[in-house]
Design an enzyme around this catalytic site. Structure first.
Site, short mmCIF file in Angstrom:
data_model
loop_
_atom_site.label_atom_id
_atom_site.label_comp_id
_atom_site.label_asym_id
_atom_site.label_seq_id
_atom_site.Cartn_x
_atom_site.Cartn_y
_atom_site.Cartn_z
N GLN A 123 0.83 -1.20 0.00
CA GLN A 123 0.00 0.00 0.00
C GLN A 123 0.87 1.26 0.00
OE1 GLN A 123 -2.95 -0.44 3.12
NE2 GLN A 123 -4.41 0.76 1.99
N HIS A 124 0.27 2.34 -0.45
CA HIS A 124 0.80 3.71 -0.33
C HIS A 124 1.90 4.09 -1.31
CE1 HIS A 124 -1.46 3.85 3.37
NE2 HIS A 124 -0.65 3.06 4.02
N ASP A 136 -2.20 -4.62 0.12
CA ASP A 136 -1.74 -5.83 0.79
C ASP A 136 -2.58 -6.20 2.02
OD1 ASP A 136 -0.77 -3.63 2.21
OD2 ASP A 136 1.32 -4.26 2.14
#
Length: 471
Positions: free
Chosen positions: A72-73, A226
């Site tokens: 993520q991110h 994830d």
């Protein structure tokens, strides 16, 4: 004999790409592969594609659908032709710490962010990385911003070019800092606040949507972040909290309703089913134990034995912020050991303090979920750090709940495969999650251990908040 319908799930994680090929009906793993990623916080996405080609080599015969679970991110900037214009900045890169403070203040503070998107940005969030990169030369060439799983899904689609048709999903979009889980919509004004102008954003696909087709003829699922993929792989039920000890430490749970925590401890993410996934994430987890073991001159088995057989930490407190910290929001911090005496300067005491410090941070995370009204009946302990006997034995007391141990598995890739099966068949399959017995619980004074930890954290927070000069 009925021929198996095969689906594949990909975990494009911080450290590696993992591929599982599963029976779409039962989830049984029939093939698997893995390849490493560079050990860096800024990475050329081409490295992920190389790892995918290695990890998937020889696995894909007969696969009818595939989906990607991604870290993520991470920020991937693309030009009009779809070329990457800057190395992907990963979730664990804290270069945007100052940019985070600017953005939080510019919108009106933490409460304004919680109301806007359900979360308060920390340096992990993509929106802060967008602010950090906006004055760099590469920013002038950027036409779109996507996430790692978006990029991988786009590369897998055989019928796409440039930036047209890029998709994401609710779970991953909710970690950007410009998408609201509560309203299921983008806040494009926040992209402009961060970057100074608009960028193309991926279309948010439905949980079971087929978004394309691969070159090898498989249906392409929407994919997700994830943690949302892991929740699918674990089949989390109401009252379950997953506590994962990997590169990061996470505590997350399913919720039928969106959350908005103005303290910033709980991120109000969406999940991959149409519901919500309130989550707390720390930067420091299993590596706290491996780093302490190295410091003590022990291997991991010796460290674990020392920690579990120690009579206690005797007031020794380790704040485990070895790589800065995300929750609490202390990106400039370092680790800290308090309570050193001749009696506590023993390997077993130090090992116990490291495990207790790690678990106290995660206990704060579980308590933050409780504060949002989420029931915590059962903790599912997973990740590499969950193999520690000391962690298993101390977790029930410090986390304040029954602890169960899902059998070790690649739950992100498994969740992505389950999503692929959903897209293929039109129904979310029920896959059994085997659960093992953890180490017998150790009786400790959990209230005292946590009070000591909280006292040291509170009293040293001004020091931990200041940039540390390593030169």
């Amino acid at each position: 004999m009925t021929e198996l319908r095969l689906v594949a799930g990909v975990d494009c994680s911080t450290q590696a790409t993992k591929v599982l090929v599963c029976d779409a009906e039962t989830g049984a793993v029939v093939r698997e592969g893995r390849a490493p990623h560079p050990d860096a916080t800024q990475v050329d996405p081409a490295e992920w594609w190389k790892a995918w080609e290695i990890a998937s080599d020889g696995l894909l015969d007969g696969v009818q659908a595939i989906a990607v679970g991604g870290q993520q991110h991470g920020m991937v900037l693309l030009d009009d032709s779809g070329e990457v214009v800057h190395p992907a900045v990963l979730w664990n890169d804290t270069s945007s710490a100052d940019a985070t403070e600017q953005l939080v203040a510019e919108l009106g503070g933490p409460e304004a962010w919680a109301e806007a998107i359900g979360s308060v940005p920390v340096p992990s969030f993509t929106v802060t990385k967008l602010r950090w990169v906006r004055d760099k030369e590469a920013a002038s060439r950027a036409a779109a911003v996507v996430l790692p799983h978006d990029w991988m899904t786009h590369r897998l689609a055989a019928d796409r070019t440039g930036i047209d048709g890029i998709t994401t999903d609710r779970g991953d979009a909710s970690g950007t800092g410009w998408w609201s889980a509560a309203t299921n919509s983008y806040r494009t004004d926040l992209v402009e606040l961060a970057f100074g102008r608009q960028l193309a954003l991926p279309r948010v696909a439905g949980p079971a949507e087929i978004v394309g087709e691969t070159a090898f003829g498989a249906a392409l699922g929407a994919g997700t972040g994830d943690n949302a993929a892991a929740a699918l792989g674990l089949d989390l039920q109401p009252g379950d909290v997953a506590v994962s000890l990997g590169t990061s430490g996470t505590a997350f749970a399913r919720s039928a309703n969106p959350t908005a925590d103005p303290t910033g401890l709980v991120a109000g993410f969406a999940d991959a089913t149409g519901e919500y996934l309130p989550l707390v994430c720390t930067l420091n987890a299993a590596r706290v134990m491996s780093a302490t073991a190295t410091m003590l001159g022990l291997d991991l088995a010796e460290f674990d034995e020392a920690a579990i057989t120690s009579p206690g930490s005797d007031g020794l407190v380790l704040l485990p912020f070895l790589d800065g910290e995300r929750t609490p929001d202390l990106p400039h911090s370092t680790g800290l050991i308090y309570g050193l005496t001749r009696a506590t300067m023993q390997p077993a005491t130090m090992a116990r303090a490291a495990v207790e410090g790690l678990l106290c941070g995660l206990a704060d995370a579980v308590d933050a979920l409780r504060a949002q009204g989420l029931p915590v009946h059962r903790v599912l302990l997973l990740g590499g750090g969950a193999r520690s006997r000391a962690v298993q034995a101390l977790a029930p007391a410090l986390l304040g709940a029954e602890v169960v141990l899902p059998e070790p598995a690649e739950y992100v890739a498994l969740g992505a495969a389950r999503q692929a099966a959903w897209a293929l068949t039109g129904a979310l399959p029920t896959w059994q999650v085997p659960v093992g017995k953890p180490e017998p619980a150790i009786t400790v004074d959990a209230a005292k251990i946590r009070a000591n930890y909280e006292q040291v954290l509170t009293n040293t927070r001004p020091l931990l908040s200041s940039p540390y000069n390593r030169s």
